[in-house]
Design a protein around this motif. Structure first.
Motif, PDB file in Angstrom:
ATOM      1  N   GLY A  27      34.500  64.288 -16.054  1.00 16.21           N
ATOM      2  CA  GLY A  27      34.773  63.118 -15.226  1.00 16.21           C
ATOM      3  C   GLY A  27      36.048  62.436 -15.682  1.00 16.21           C
ATOM      4  O   GLY A  27      36.229  62.154 -16.869  1.00 16.21           O
ATOM      5  N   LEU A  28      36.973  62.190 -14.766  1.00 17.94           N
ATOM      6  CA  LEU A  28      38.218  61.481 -15.049  1.00 17.94           C
ATOM      7  C   LEU A  28      38.027  60.007 -14.711  1.00 17.94           C
ATOM      8  O   LEU A  28      37.713  59.650 -13.571  1.00 17.94           O
ATOM      9  CB  LEU A  28      39.360  62.073 -14.218  1.00 17.94           C
ATOM     10  CG  LEU A  28      40.658  61.266 -14.156  1.00 17.94           C
ATOM     11  CD1 LEU A  28      41.304  61.191 -15.540  1.00 17.94           C
ATOM     12  CD2 LEU A  28      41.628  61.866 -13.156  1.00 17.94           C
ATOM     13  N   CYS A  29      38.228  59.141 -15.717  1.00 19.93           N
ATOM     14  CA  CYS A  29      38.109  57.694 -15.504  1.00 19.93           C
ATOM     15  C   CYS A  29      39.455  57.159 -15.032  1.00 19.93           C
ATOM     16  O   CYS A  29      40.413  57.080 -15.810  1.00 19.93           O
ATOM     17  CB  CYS A  29      37.679  56.993 -16.792  1.00 19.93           C
ATOM     18  SG  CYS A  29      35.985  57.372 -17.271  1.00 19.93           S
ATOM     19  N   SER A  36      36.895  53.846 -11.297  1.00 19.29           N
ATOM     20  CA  SER A  36      36.145  54.919 -10.637  1.00 19.29           C
ATOM     21  C   SER A  36      36.206  56.195 -11.476  1.00 19.29           C
ATOM     22  O   SER A  36      37.090  56.368 -12.320  1.00 19.29           O
ATOM     23  CB  SER A  36      36.727  55.186  -9.250  1.00 19.29           C
ATOM     24  OG  SER A  36      38.075  55.624  -9.354  1.00 19.29           O
ATOM     25  N   THR A  37      35.252  57.074 -11.233  1.00 16.60           N
ATOM     26  CA  THR A  37      35.183  58.350 -11.932  1.00 16.60           C
ATOM     27  C   THR A  37      35.404  59.470 -10.927  1.00 16.60           C
ATOM     28  O   THR A  37      34.724  59.537  -9.902  1.00 16.60           O
ATOM     29  CB  THR A  37      33.826  58.532 -12.629  1.00 16.60           C
ATOM     30  OG1 THR A  37      33.651  57.470 -13.580  1.00 16.60           O
ATOM     31  CG2 THR A  37      33.770  59.862 -13.364  1.00 16.60           C
TER      32      THR A  37
END
Length: 806
Positions: A316-318, A323-324
């Protein structure tokens, strides 16, 4: 200023002044160049290059001073104190290094201005220390205002030099910074020189250890050479940086052209990133370079970053807005700026995730109603069986089948049919409780799982709630659309020990509910299974009736009323079952239509009847009934054309009988099919006119060649005035449309007399001849014994035709 100008013009060798200015400018540019290189270096190399920059600047200040001192031409002997000369060089290097260190430090507020001012102070310290090293046969008298002016000029221009030089890493700002630093050194030196007035004094003797001007010139020359070498080093660094910058720009352009996000990072920090990654991760418009990797990938450990080479890693990219984003990381190693770095390809997989979710949903749900499909139903039922085997509660399965759903599709079209299915799904969902599930198994078939029942009797409550919900017609459905359902119920463990048997018993209960009148529910009883098995066996037998040669055709004659001449036969299907005996068409034809066997059977009837008619010596007509499934199957015209070609039958001799119910399902397709058949030369008759969905508009819209009036209208025409009036209206309508009429089911003389009086065109029925094998009508098909068209017969004579045919 006039005194400064006089000092330079009258007391200096201008050639050496120009050389001093050149060395000063060269040293300044070298220092600025090296200072920029310091900003791009890290750890130990940063300190080394800072020391080199400080040495270059200190040497430049020192060389400028002493070249200018060599250009100074006092009229008395002079020399230089060695210790103070060396001290002035070290002071210049130390103070310059201090100022440069502060100037490039991001932690010191206004560090560039403060560092530049310290460099200006170093210029003053070096100059006046150097002047203290200057020994001359006389006394030096200082002009205090000019001394102050020299210090102020050096400090101001020095303070401005670093902010200008470090403004940007371009030639323009480097040159401007070098110019300001040169002005700081030169303005201080020559203003300070103008502040000094030498009073000759023969009593002052120059010390024996003082360096003469010649020796000092040699030292200054060595320092100048060193400055030139440092300038060459700085130039080489510039060329290398330009090359790297060009390569980096090209790499950045290539990286920015990539659709995937790309980031270059060291062990913990992002060094560079392309536009795609910035657009994906930095939604606030900031830049990712310089940020920790952990700020974007908090769930990924350092070991995973270094251990995912060539292997995609879903994480998951924050993003900066909180948002993820689901992404896929692929790692590579590469040399970047001369050092080993990691390159991470960041692929946005939101689209793929959505597609996977949609595929998973479609694999387990019905796309029209969004209900679970048969696969999900079976998985849920298997799980419930595993739970209920060890529990003391019951598990019920309800099978639902919509009543007369086919008629809704035929009358209102498939769009309304789809709306009905969606409405049904909403109704059933609305009455179910948590833990219960409804699924669409296919077509208009639904199934409900009701787990955790205290006893089998509780299953009927759910069925009653569903039937109550069906009492309210959907608000979005057209007027006249009514929805009904039949429900079959089977309960585990009472009715079946396993899943397959339970489903079979629920199906049997549903079949029983439909047989009992629809719109109700039935709970499974053991006798129902036998009925369902019989039905399934019946369907199996009708599907194999052709291959087992159990089907046969019989023929019923058709005759003209005016000439009493038999002009054709209608082919009628019969099934001789080896165990059930002769099965009536009214019994097996609906079953064949429901199970889909009617298509093969219809083709066999058409092919057999045409082949038989083609073998007759007399060109009599042959009539074949066509079902709705054949008409809307899409290939009836092609099939008829192929059969006519195969059998050699004249198309004009073939008459296809179509009921009005065949037309209602899809009027457009039916009309297109009938027009194609007419183009082949085939005759089209409207069969069973007066029953079902009789519509006068159909007679105008469709290319019919004949009307066949159903026997239900023929009966009682001799005893009922109403029946006779209806028939007269039909004959009048047919005459107006110029369509011949054939009356079916004529069985009595009274009916025949009425038809003659009303000028009916043709008849068919038991009065003329019962359906028999075609061999019984050999006298007609061979031409022997045919009634001539010119001869008139009485009713008695027509019955003779019947008797001879029998």
């Amino acid at each position: 200023m006039l005194k400064v100008y006089t000092c330079i013009a009258t007391q200096h060798d201008l050639r050496l002044v120009a050389l001093a200015a050149f060395i000063c400018a060269l040293a300044s540019f070298t220092a600025v160049n090296l200072l920029h290189h310091v900003g791009r270096s890290e750890s130990e190399m940063r300190r080394i290059w800072l020391a080199v920059a400080a040495i270059a600047t200190g040497f430049g200040i020192w060389a400028t001073h002493f070249i200018a001192m060599l250009a100074f031409q006092p009229a008395v002997p002079s020399g230089y104190n060695i210790a103070l000369t060396i001290m002035s060089l070290l002071a210049a290097i130390a103070l310059t290094g201090t100022g440069l260190t502060i100037g490039i430090s991001p932690r010191v507020p206004h560090g560039r201005w403060i560092g530049g001012a310290i460099v200006g102070g170093g210029i003053a310290v070096m100059h006046y220390t150097g002047m203290a090293a200057f020994e001359i046969a006389g006394r030096v008298v200082w002009d205090v205002p000019l001394v102050a002016a020299s210090i102020i000029l050096g400090g101001l221009f020095g303070a401005a030099a670093l902010p200008v030089a470090l403004h940007a890493n371009t030639v323009k700002w480097k040159a401007l910074g070098s110019l300001v630093l040169t002005v700081a050194i030169c303005s201080h030196h020559f203003t300070a020189m103008a502040a000094a007035a030498i009073m000759p004094d023969p009593r002052i003797v120059i010390s024996a250890t003082a360096l003469p001007a010649d020796w000092m010139a040699a030292g200054v020359a060595l320092v100048s050479i060193l400055i030139i070498l440092l300038a060459i080093i700085g130039l080489a660094l510039d060329v290398r940086d330009l090359r790297r910058a060009g390569e980096a720009a090209r790499m950045q352009e290539l990286a920015d052209a990539a659709v995937e996000g790309l980031i270059v990072c060291n062990e913990t920090e992002i060094v560079a990133a392309n536009r795609s990654f910035a657009a994906l991760a930095c939604l606030d418009g900031s830049q990712p370079a310089g940020r920790p990797l952990a700020s974007f990938f908090p769930a990924v450990s350092q070991g995973e970053f270094t251990g995912t080479a060539q292997t995609p890693l879903e994480v998951g990219l924050c993003a900066t807005d909180g948002s993820t984003v689901p992404v896929e990381l692929i790692r590579h190693s590469m040399l970047y700026a001369g050092k080993q770095h990691q390159v991470l390809a960041v692929r946005d997989i939101r689209g793929r995730k959505r597609a996977e979710e949609e595929i998973h949903f479609l694999a387990h749900h019905d796309p029209l109603t969004k209900l679970p499909n048969r696969t999900s139903f079976n998985e849920k039922l298997e799980a419930e069986f595993a739970t209920h085997r060890s529990a003391e509660r019951c598990l019920a399965v309800l099978f639902l089948d919509l009543d007369r759903f086919k008629e809704i599709n035929d009358l209102f079209g498939h769009l309304v049919g789809d709306a009905v299915l969606q409405c049904v799904a909403d109704k059933i969902r609305g009455v179910l409780k948590p833990g219960q599930m409804v699924a669409r198994l296919g077509g208009d078939e639904f199934a409900v799982i009701v787990p955790g029942l205290p006893s089998a009797g509780y299953a009927t409550r759910t069925a009653e709630a569903i039937l109550d919900a069906f009492n309210d017609t959907g608000a979005n459905l057209p007027a006249g659309v009514t929805i009904g359902t039949s429900i079959g119920i089977a309960v585990f463990p009472n009715d079946a020990p396993d899943r397959e048997t339970l489903l079979s018993h629920a199906d049997a209960a549903l079949y029983e509910a439909k047989m009992q009148g629809r719109g109700l529910y039935c709970v499974f009883e053991p006798s129902m299974g036998e009925h369902l098995r019989d039905r399934r066996q019946f369907e199996h037998d009708i599907r194999h009736a052709i291959s087992r040669k159990e089907l046969r055709l019989v023929y019923q004659p058709q005759a003209q009323l005016q000439s009493n001449e038999v002009f054709g036969f209608e082919a009628l299907l019969r099934w001789d079952h080896p165990e059930r005996g002769a099965v009536p068409p009214a019994v097996f034809i609906p079953v064949a239509e429901e199970c889909g066997a009617i298509l093969k059977i219809g083709e066999w009837v058409l092919r057999t009847a045409c082949a038989e008619a083609a073998s007759w010596q007399q060109p009599l007509a042959i009539s074949v009934n066509v079902s709705a499934m054949q008409l809307h199957g899409g290939n009836l015209p092609e099939l008829v054309g192929a059969v006519l070609k195969e059998t050699g039958l004249d198309p004009f001799r073939l008459e296809l009988e179509i009921t009005e119910t065949c037309l209602i399902k899809d009027i457009g397709r039916a009309l297109a099919a009938l027009r194609q058949l007419k183009s082949l030369g085939v005759q089209i008759a409207m069969d069973d006119f007066g029953t079902g969905y009789s519509s006068l508009s159909n007679l105008r819209a469709f290319p019919f060649d004949k009307i066949k009036v159903d026997q239900s209208l023929i009966r009682a025409v001799d005893t009922s005035d109403e029946a006779a009036a209806v028939m007269r209206a039909v004959f009048g309508l047919a005459r107006g449309l110029k369509l011949p009429v054939l009356a079916e089911g004529v069985e009595t003389d009274a009916e025949l007399t009425f038809l003659r009086q009303e000028a009916c065109d043709a008849i068919q029925g038991y009065l003329l001849g019962r359906p028999c094998p075609i061999s019984d009508f050999a006298q007609h098909t061979s031409g022997k014994g045919r009634t001539p068209a010119s001869r008139r017969q009485s009713n008695h004579e027509l019955r003779l035709v019947k008797n001879s045919a029998a």
